[in-house]
Every structure is written in C-alpha cells, then in structure tokens.
Design a protein around this motif. Structure first.
Motif, mmCIF file in Angstrom:
data_model
loop_
_atom_site.group_PDB
_atom_site.id
_atom_site.type_symbol
_atom_site.label_atom_id
_atom_site.label_comp_id
_atom_site.label_asym_id
_atom_site.label_seq_id
_atom_site.Cartn_x
_atom_site.Cartn_y
_atom_site.Cartn_z
ATOM 1 N N GLY A 127 -5.787 -4.172 13.560
ATOM 2 C CA GLY A 127 -7.044 -3.498 13.250
ATOM 3 C C GLY A 127 -6.871 -2.242 12.425
ATOM 4 N N ASP A 128 -5.649 -1.719 12.317
ATOM 5 C CA ASP A 128 -5.405 -0.524 11.501
ATOM 6 C C ASP A 128 -5.520 -0.881 10.030
ATOM 7 N N ARG A 129 -6.173 -0.033 9.267
ATOM 8 C CA ARG A 129 -6.286 -0.207 7.815
ATOM 9 C C ARG A 129 -5.102 0.534 7.208
ATOM 10 N N VAL A 130 -4.312 -0.147 6.357
ATOM 11 C CA VAL A 130 -3.096 0.445 5.812
ATOM 12 C C VAL A 130 -3.015 0.251 4.300
ATOM 13 N N MET A 131 -2.139 1.040 3.674
ATOM 14 C CA MET A 131 -1.806 0.875 2.272
ATOM 15 C C MET A 131 -0.300 0.687 2.192
ATOM 16 N N THR A 132 0.138 -0.316 1.424
ATOM 17 C CA THR A 132 1.568 -0.563 1.272
ATOM 18 C C THR A 132 2.135 0.312 0.172
ATOM 19 N N THR A 133 3.446 0.310 0.038
ATOM 20 C CA THR A 133 4.092 1.105 -1.001
ATOM 21 C C THR A 133 3.739 0.615 -2.391
ATOM 22 N N SER A 134 3.298 -0.637 -2.505
ATOM 23 C CA SER A 134 2.900 -1.166 -3.813
ATOM 24 C C SER A 134 1.430 -0.922 -4.100
ATOM 25 N N GLY A 135 0.711 -0.278 -3.171
ATOM 26 C CA GLY A 135 -0.687 0.069 -3.408
ATOM 27 C C GLY A 135 -1.678 -0.963 -2.921
ATOM 28 N N LEU A 136 -1.255 -1.925 -2.136
ATOM 29 C CA LEU A 136 -2.134 -2.966 -1.627
ATOM 30 C C LEU A 136 -2.774 -2.491 -0.327
ATOM 31 N N TYR A 137 -4.100 -2.595 -0.253
ATOM 32 C CA TYR A 137 -4.818 -2.219 0.954
ATOM 33 C C TYR A 137 -5.070 -3.453 1.799
ATOM 34 N N GLY A 138 -4.999 -3.306 3.118
ATOM 35 C CA GLY A 138 -5.264 -4.416 4.006
ATOM 36 C C GLY A 138 -5.419 -3.935 5.434
ATOM 37 N N THR A 139 -5.675 -4.894 6.310
ATOM 38 C CA THR A 139 -5.850 -4.607 7.725
ATOM 39 C C THR A 139 -4.742 -5.297 8.499
ATOM 40 N N VAL A 140 -4.116 -4.587 9.416
ATOM 41 C CA VAL A 140 -3.032 -5.160 10.216
ATOM 42 C C VAL A 140 -3.618 -6.246 11.112
ATOM 43 N N ALA A 141 -3.089 -7.468 10.966
ATOM 44 C CA ALA A 141 -3.547 -8.595 11.776
ATOM 45 C C ALA A 141 -2.641 -8.798 12.977
ATOM 46 N N ASP A 142 -1.334 -8.623 12.808
ATOM 47 C CA ASP A 142 -0.385 -8.819 13.898
ATOM 48 C C ASP A 142 0.776 -7.856 13.692
ATOM 49 N N ALA A 143 1.077 -7.073 14.724
ATOM 50 C CA ALA A 143 2.168 -6.107 14.635
ATOM 51 C C ALA A 143 3.197 -6.344 15.725
#
Length: 134
Positions: free
Chosen positions: A42-58
């Motif tokens: 559920g956390d909204r994150v940004m990767t080092t390459s600039g891609l935004y997404g939501t954590v589905a499974d950690a």
C-alpha cells in the motif's frame, strides 16, 4: 614547537572535512536502510529510475512487488526504491480549476487536400539508413 604547528594545522584542515563527510554518508545509508526495511503493501514509492508505483507485496527479503498500473505488478530489488511518496489527492478545488480552463479547438483542415479513406497526418517518412554500405 612552531615546527609542529604547521603540519598539525594541515592535518586538521584535511581530516575534519573527511570525518564530517563520512558521518553524513553513514546517516544517509542508515536512513535508506530504514526506508527499505519499513516498506509495506500500500505504500506509494518512487524507484531510482523514476518509476512511481504502489507496493503490492513486501514479503521477500531482497525483492518487492510494485504495482505500476492497475493489474500490472512488477518485481524490483528493495535497493531500487529511492523514496516513499505521498499519493496525489485531487480536491474539488483542483478539478474545478481544470474545468474552467479554455481549450482552443483545432482549426479545420481543407477537405480538398485529404483523399477519401486516408487518415489526416502531417508526418513525413524518412528514407531508410544504409549502415555499413559505402
């Protein structure tokens, strides 16, 4: 005594910035490790390459699954997560401002220049490149 003063000052001038930068670097690494270990679904994150997404499974130790679009889940290394970002929340004021903007309508293209059944386009096709031929 004065002969030892100059070398001592030089060592201090060189050593103090080195120690300070090392401490700063260790703090940044600790903060990054804390972020990566605290990721949860559920956390909204940004990767080092600039891609935004939501954590589905950690649940993985070294990888996490990030949903980048509805129904599209990709697997990433935890180290690739740069930061947590707050989700964009659109308020009623924001959507009202967008509605009030005036949109110019495109000008009509002359009907005589368009053949029946062909799409209208202004794109031009470049000739193919011939690599390696002399």
């Amino acid at each position: 005594m004065q002969q030892l003063l100059l070398p001592l000052l030089l060592v201090l001038v060189l050593a103090v910035p080195l120690v300070m930068s090392t401490r700063k670097q260790k703090k940044q690494q600790a903060a990054q490790q804390e972020l990566q270990s605290s990721l949860a679904p559920g956390d909204r994150v940004m990767t080092t390459s600039g891609l935004y997404g939501t954590v589905a499974d950690a649940s993985g130790d070294t990888t996490i699954d990030i949903e980048i679009a509805p129904g599209v889940v990709t697997t990433w290394l935890r180290l690739a997560v740069r930061e947590k970002v707050e989700p964009v929340v659109e308020t009623e004021d924001d959507s009202a401002d967008e509605v009030e903007e005036i949109v110019e309508e495109p000008k009509a293209v002359e009907a005589a220049s368009v053949k029946d059944g062909e799409p209208q386009t202004t794109a031009q096709v470049a000739p193919p490149l011939e690599h390696g031929k002399k």
